[in-house]
Design a protein around this motif. Structure first.
Motif, short mmCIF file in Angstrom:
data_model
loop_
_atom_site.label_atom_id
_atom_site.label_comp_id
_atom_site.label_asym_id
_atom_site.label_seq_id
_atom_site.Cartn_x
_atom_site.Cartn_y
_atom_site.Cartn_z
N GLU A 299 13.95 -50.41 47.11
CA GLU A 299 13.66 -51.49 48.04
C GLU A 299 14.11 -52.80 47.40
OE1 GLU A 299 9.85 -53.85 49.99
OE2 GLU A 299 9.59 -51.78 49.30
N VAL A 300 14.96 -53.54 48.10
CA VAL A 300 15.53 -54.78 47.58
C VAL A 300 15.01 -55.96 48.39
CG1 VAL A 300 17.68 -56.06 47.17
CG2 VAL A 300 17.61 -53.57 46.83
N ASP A 301 14.66 -57.03 47.69
CA ASP A 301 14.19 -58.23 48.35
C ASP A 301 14.68 -59.45 47.56
OD1 ASP A 301 12.94 -59.87 50.14
OD2 ASP A 301 10.89 -59.26 49.64
N ARG A 302 14.66 -60.61 48.18
CA ARG A 302 15.03 -61.84 47.47
C ARG A 302 13.80 -62.43 46.81
NH1 ARG A 302 20.10 -63.88 48.32
NH2 ARG A 302 19.47 -65.93 47.56
N VAL A 303 13.92 -62.67 45.51
CA VAL A 303 12.83 -63.26 44.73
C VAL A 303 13.40 -64.46 43.98
CG1 VAL A 303 11.13 -62.90 42.91
CG2 VAL A 303 11.71 -61.02 44.46
N ASP A 304 12.88 -65.64 44.29
CA ASP A 304 13.37 -66.88 43.67
C ASP A 304 14.89 -66.99 43.78
OD1 ASP A 304 10.78 -67.55 43.00
OD2 ASP A 304 10.90 -66.64 41.01
N GLY A 305 15.42 -66.62 44.94
CA GLY A 305 16.85 -66.77 45.19
C GLY A 305 17.72 -65.66 44.62
N LYS A 306 17.11 -64.64 44.02
CA LYS A 306 17.88 -63.55 43.42
C LYS A 306 17.53 -62.25 44.13
CE LYS A 306 17.97 -65.58 38.76
NZ LYS A 306 19.43 -65.59 38.55
#
Length: 525
Positions: free
Chosen positions: A35-42
């Motif tokens: 599962e991929v998500d954006r965290v602090d722009g990454k």
């Protein structure tokens, strides 16, 4: 007879359908495993479904550098562990695109071994805390920051070779790692935090280099033997806490530290490196060759190329061991005096289909441009920013990697330009039909004793099959599996003991070059 042929055709069609369905289902499982998500722009891997068919089928897991066309630069969201079911006692390999391992990313998981490629810069707080099955961690050389309690409670961790780039060991970093028996502290560490190694019942001795100037409260248990040097923080800490101390004297090579071990200098141009001596600020520099001239200004040494050749520079500090570096003076990379650009390559030769990665060092935050005088012979492209690697950038502030590839026989000049400065080197592409082999995986891997691991070699520029060997036949034995197109599959069987490792090599027929691709290790289990 006709009826039998018809039945056979139907059976074959059914088998092909089942095979295609299984392949599609497996690929779907792989896509769904992360599962991929954006965290602090990454883009971050925030969850690994470790109880599905894809995960269960692997003895080790290499997290992809790209998932659904998204480049993964972070592991975890900083709130919880990435594993849905604890990690299932796997070996985990991180891609070199990752630069941050978030707080608690692997906390309380059952992973057994973690290996990092070059790339990660930061390990977050409690990133691996309470990983009670974790026996081995291979650190990336690029790591500069580690959070508090990063490996606390890893009760099966046996050794820790800390990266040279790390400058501080934080509070409680390895607290209660009860099976920890060996720790190597790098020559750039200046501080060891409170309770960093308290509760490490199996750690009987440790050597603390003189670059460590602060040791926190209760950093070590009282029964440990501290080995250190005259007048250092290690000696002071041992005496104040009534801990046994073994005096190693006043001679220690790390007391003279250089920013690089080698330097390339153009004729009529210059390059620099820095010297750090934590105990004595004065030093002298001598050269064994007239090919260079040397000047000092504070901790910076400027080396100027006088004529082509090589030289060994020796840096000495009073009362302490010396350090040395090799200088290559090249006529093929002439730049202006005082240039802020340096290349690690003065010339290169390879075959059609081969690739090579030259490195440019500069003081500019903007990546230099790289061009080929003959793109029909050699193509070029920008590869990566490696400014986070102190060992690569040396005395410069930035380092950039490029890729060149041989397209046809001939010669070309590669020119790299940064602002008003430029440097170049010649490239020769050979006509040899030997070709090249590229490895999948390209990262180090682990496999349990008695199990096997398939390695694929993709050949370009030739129809020849590469020879495939390992460096130590007592660790792995090899077996040729088969060929599909230009991809050759080899199988390695783990026959050695846990912890043993060896390199995987190929050699193309008629080629004298033996290429190291990666290392395999017998996993603990």
């Amino acid at each position: 007879m006709r009826k039998a042929k018809k039945l056979l055709s139907l059976a074959l069609a059914a088998m092909m359908f089942v095979s295609a369905f299984s392949s599609t289902a497996f690929a779907s499982d792989m896509d769904d495993a992360y599962e991929v998500d954006r965290v602090d722009g990454k883009y971050a891997v925030v969850r690994v479904e470790d109880d599905g068919e894809y995960y269960d089928s692997k003895s080790s897991i290499t997290i992809p550098s790209k998932i659904n066309s998204r480049t993964i630069t972070r592991i975890g969201d900083g709130d919880s562990s990435i594993f849905a079911s604890g990690g299932s006692e796997k070996n985990i390999y991180l891609p070199n695109t990752v630069d941050i391992i978030s707080d608690g990313a692997f906390e309380d998981s059952t992973v057994k071994r973690v290996s990092m490629e070059e790339g990660p810069v930061e390990i977050g707080e409690r990133a691996f805390a309470s990983c009670e099955n974790l026996t081995s961690v291979t650190f990336a050389d690029s790591i500069t920051k580690m959070g508090i309690e990063a490996f606390s409670g890893c009760t099966s961790l046996r050794s820790a070779v800390l990266p040279a780039s790390l400058t501080k060991i934080p509070d409680n970093a390895f607290q209660d790692c009860m099976d920890l028996r060996s720790v190597t502290i790098g020559s750039h560490v200046t501080s060891i935090g409170d309770s960093a190694f308290s509760g490490c019942d199996s750690l009987e001795e440790i050597t603390i280099p003189p670059n460590v100037t602060r040791i926190g409260y209760d950093a070590f248990d009282d029964f440990i033997l501290i080995k250190g040097y005259n007048g250092t923080a290690a000696q002071k800490y041992a005496e104040e806490n009534d801990i046994d101390f073994e005096n190693l004297g006043s001679s220690y090579s790390a007391a003279v530290r250089l920013s690089t071990s080698s330097l390339t200098v153009p004729v009529n141009g210059s390059n620099t490196f820095t010297v750090t001596n934590p105990t004595n600020g004065s030093f002298s520099v001598t050269s064994n060759s007239s090919a260079v001239s040397v000047t000092q200004s504070g901790s910076t040494v400027t080396v100027r190329g006088v004529s082509s050749g090589t030289a060994t520079l020796t840096v000495s500090a009073t009362g302490y061991a010396s350090a040395s570096l090799t200088v290559t003076v090249s006529t093929s990379a002439v730049v202006g005096s005082g240039s802020s650009l340096s290349l690690d390559t003065s010339s290169y030769s390879f075959n059609v289909g081969n690739v090579y990665y030259p490195l440019a060092r500069t003081n500019s935050a903007t990546a230099p441009t790289c061009t080929s005088s003959n793109p029909n012979v050699v193509t070029v492209k920008y590869q990566a920013d490696r400014s986070n690697r102190a060992d690569l950038r040396g005395s410069y502030t930035h380092a950039y990697l490029y890729q060149i590839q041989g397209k046809s026989a001939g010669t070309a000049t590669i020119t790299i330009t940064s602002g008003s400065y430029s440097a170049s080197f010649p490239v020769t592409v050979g006509t040899s039909p030997n070709g090249s082999a590229f490895c999948n995986p390209s990262v180090n891997f682990g496999v349990y004793k008695g199990r096997s691991y398939d390695v694929q070699m993709t050949v370009t520029g030739s129809n020849n099959m590469p020879s495939f060997t390992v460096g130590n036949g007592n660790v792995f034995k090899t077996q040729y599996v088969g060929k599909s197109g230009n991809v050759y599959t080899f199988r390695v069987w783990a026959i050695g003991n846990p912890g043993e490792k060896t390199g995987l090599y190929t050699q193309m027929p008629g080629d004298s070059k033996v290429v190291l691709h990666c290392e395999g290790q017998i996993a603990y289990g």
